[in-house]
Design an enzyme around this catalytic site. Sequence first.
Site, short mmCIF file in Angstrom:
data_model
loop_
_atom_site.label_atom_id
_atom_site.label_comp_id
_atom_site.label_asym_id
_atom_site.label_seq_id
_atom_site.Cartn_x
_atom_site.Cartn_y
_atom_site.Cartn_z
N ASP A 67 0.83 -1.20 0.00
CA ASP A 67 0.00 0.00 0.00
C ASP A 67 0.87 1.25 0.00
O ASP A 67 1.65 1.48 0.94
CB ASP A 67 -0.88 -0.04 1.25
CG ASP A 67 -1.88 1.08 1.27
OD1 ASP A 67 -2.52 1.31 0.23
OD2 ASP A 67 -2.02 1.75 2.30
N THR A 100 -3.10 5.61 -4.35
CA THR A 100 -2.01 6.39 -3.76
C THR A 100 -0.70 6.20 -4.53
O THR A 100 0.03 7.15 -4.76
CB THR A 100 -1.78 6.04 -2.28
OG1 THR A 100 -1.65 4.63 -2.16
CG2 THR A 100 -2.93 6.51 -1.43
N THR A 101 -0.44 4.95 -4.92
CA THR A 101 0.80 4.71 -5.65
C THR A 101 0.77 5.43 -6.99
O THR A 101 1.75 6.05 -7.41
CB THR A 101 1.01 3.20 -5.87
OG1 THR A 101 0.78 2.53 -4.63
CG2 THR A 101 2.40 2.90 -6.35
N ASP A 393 -9.23 -0.01 1.06
CA ASP A 393 -9.16 0.58 -0.28
C ASP A 393 -10.37 0.14 -1.09
O ASP A 393 -11.01 0.95 -1.77
CB ASP A 393 -7.88 0.15 -1.01
CG ASP A 393 -6.64 0.87 -0.48
OD1 ASP A 393 -6.79 1.63 0.50
OD2 ASP A 393 -5.55 0.68 -1.04
P1 ADP Z 1 -2.65 2.32 -6.32
O1 ADP Z 1 -2.04 2.55 -4.97
O2 ADP Z 1 -2.36 3.45 -7.25
O3 ADP Z 1 -4.08 1.94 -6.24
P2 ADP Z 1 -2.21 -0.41 -7.07
O4 ADP Z 1 -1.00 -1.21 -6.73
O5 ADP Z 1 -3.47 -0.74 -6.38
O6 ADP Z 1 -1.84 1.10 -6.92
O7 ADP Z 1 -2.43 -0.57 -8.65
C1 ADP Z 1 -3.47 0.06 -9.32
C2 ADP Z 1 -3.31 -0.15 -10.82
O8 ADP Z 1 -3.36 -1.53 -11.15
C3 ADP Z 1 -4.42 0.54 -11.58
O9 ADP Z 1 -3.87 1.25 -12.66
C4 ADP Z 1 -5.26 -0.63 -12.08
O10 ADP Z 1 -5.93 -0.35 -13.29
C5 ADP Z 1 -4.23 -1.70 -12.25
N1 ADP Z 1 -4.82 -3.04 -12.21
C6 ADP Z 1 -5.53 -3.62 -11.25
N2 ADP Z 1 -5.93 -4.87 -11.59
C7 ADP Z 1 -5.44 -5.09 -12.83
C8 ADP Z 1 -5.49 -6.19 -13.75
N3 ADP Z 1 -6.12 -7.31 -13.44
N4 ADP Z 1 -4.85 -6.05 -14.94
C9 ADP Z 1 -4.20 -4.92 -15.23
N5 ADP Z 1 -4.11 -3.85 -14.41
C10 ADP Z 1 -4.73 -3.93 -13.24
MG MG Z 2 -4.97 0.29 -5.39
#
Ligand code: ADP
Ligand code: MG
Length: 559
Positions: A67, A100-101, A393
Amino acid sequence: MSQQQRMQGQPMIIMGEDAQRMKDKDAQEHNIAAARAVAESVQSTLGPKGMDKMLVSSMGSVTVTNDGVTILQEMDIDNPTAEMIVEVAETQENEAGDGTTTAVAIAGELLKQAEELLEQDIHPTAIIRGFNLASERARDEIDDIAIDVDREDEDLLRKVAETSMTGKGAELNKEHLSQLIVDAIQAVTVEADDGSYIPDLEFLNIETQTGAAAGDSELLHGAVIDKDPVHEDMPVDLEDASVLLLDQPVEVDEAEADASLSVDSPDQLQQFIEQEEQQLQEKVDKIVETGADVVFCQKGIDDMAQHYLAKEGVLALRRVKKSDMQFLAEVLGAGIVSDLDTAGADDLGTGDLSRDEEAELFYVEGEDSHGVTLLLRGSTEHVVDELERGINDALDVVASTVSDGRVLAGGGAVEVELARRLRDYADSVEGREQLAVEAFGDAVELVPRVLAENAGLDPIDTLVDLRAAHDDGDVTAGLNVFSGDVEDTYESGVVEPAHAKEQAISSAAEAANLVLKIDDIISAGDLSTEGDGEEGGPGGPGGAPGGMGGMGGGMGGMM
Ligand code: ADP
Ligand code: MG
């Protein structure tokens, strides 16, 4: 929070006494480097294939997480510019709960792009203006790209929850958990008179328990209180019970207990004890007089009082968490009583209580309250903690989808489309700002690039394929990180709420601009009082006297 943020005009950063003064390009380069270092530290966690970080505090406690905001908060960063990036994550966490990331990574990439523009002698104010134009435009374009959905479409809401959970600790049980999340949000959502939907998260509580599988997590109506009755002779299953919530101790008043006492004879001692017992009996009588069958006490209950309460057939629980007390007040429609003398039947709430002996929990259900508790289970503390972060989240994104009703295709689809549109828009922008608008588009495309990179795919090839699909009009073409293919991610169920993405992009832009505005770093020398860094001091946020050396030693704890 930040002092720099609140200053008007051109802010300066005040540095520790060892530091000399830095101006213009030097200052900008230094700040950009510091901010980018922080942003890059979380990039490897982005997306379903992102890695986790193990954070080891100086006290030796360990957090394993994926996270973004948690990583940045736990990192011991004492560089003021780097702190601004941490604030992006915090803003995003507060405003959107997820993304957040993404927000931090885009902020870092904007600064990287800005660095290149500065090298071409483009003035920071032109870059800032360009970034502002692009950020505003991005908001409009997201609104245009966003897909309006039915807020009661459970299937879609589950997908939103699953997208947020993919790659997190919650993923293993995502089908079960996403259903719980959707049920929880729907249970606390009220439809306002104007037809809008408001998920009222006040009515949603999360409880955690170790020693069981995440798949055993459940959604319960009402509150769950992880406490034992104070006395074994108390009733534990009660229907339609009158419940008193008390935030005062049921103990001998402190002033009297503390008073030193000189006892000259056994009689005197006996008399003293009787006085104390009488006082406790009076307090118990007052509780009984309110008509309460149950008392939840936020503070302690004296052994003797426990005994009296048991004799009266009143169920009592002590040292109940303040947050649980507040939630109980919602669930039961009760007030929280601070003074037993004025307490009456009006302050009580009504509900059913039942005891789960095996789990050692009390279930409390109110009459017509819509309060629910998500009881998360996991094998160990680390597992449950990371599960809770992931679930939080997911709850936020589902809530956001219910209240906002707009979603976007994930897996980089929206970012590639946005970049394409920003480049188009740049053509219409005059002057050097044009380059900054273009750079903004490039920065947003960091998301699909990093998603690909983290999945072990070639980022350039991926981007080429994605751009080609979007040029062909496939607005929802994104990356499937598992297969490596470009596909319609909306169709395949990778969906994100539009609000979180808007927020991520605008707060990234704000942070980058804040860093770019600084053109002077002055060592404040004596201003920062040695030794009381804890207080923040006049050095500003994050104990600014970290000097110009970049990030503080705390990063060493990160692996
Ligand atoms: P954040 O802290 O920004 O939410 P995450 O590590 O949760 O970071 O990653 C979010 C990103 O991962 C988003 O751009 C989302 O569209 C992408 N994502 C989530 N699930 C999938 C998937 N199954 N295939 C491709 N991208 C995905
Ligand atoms: Mg996320």
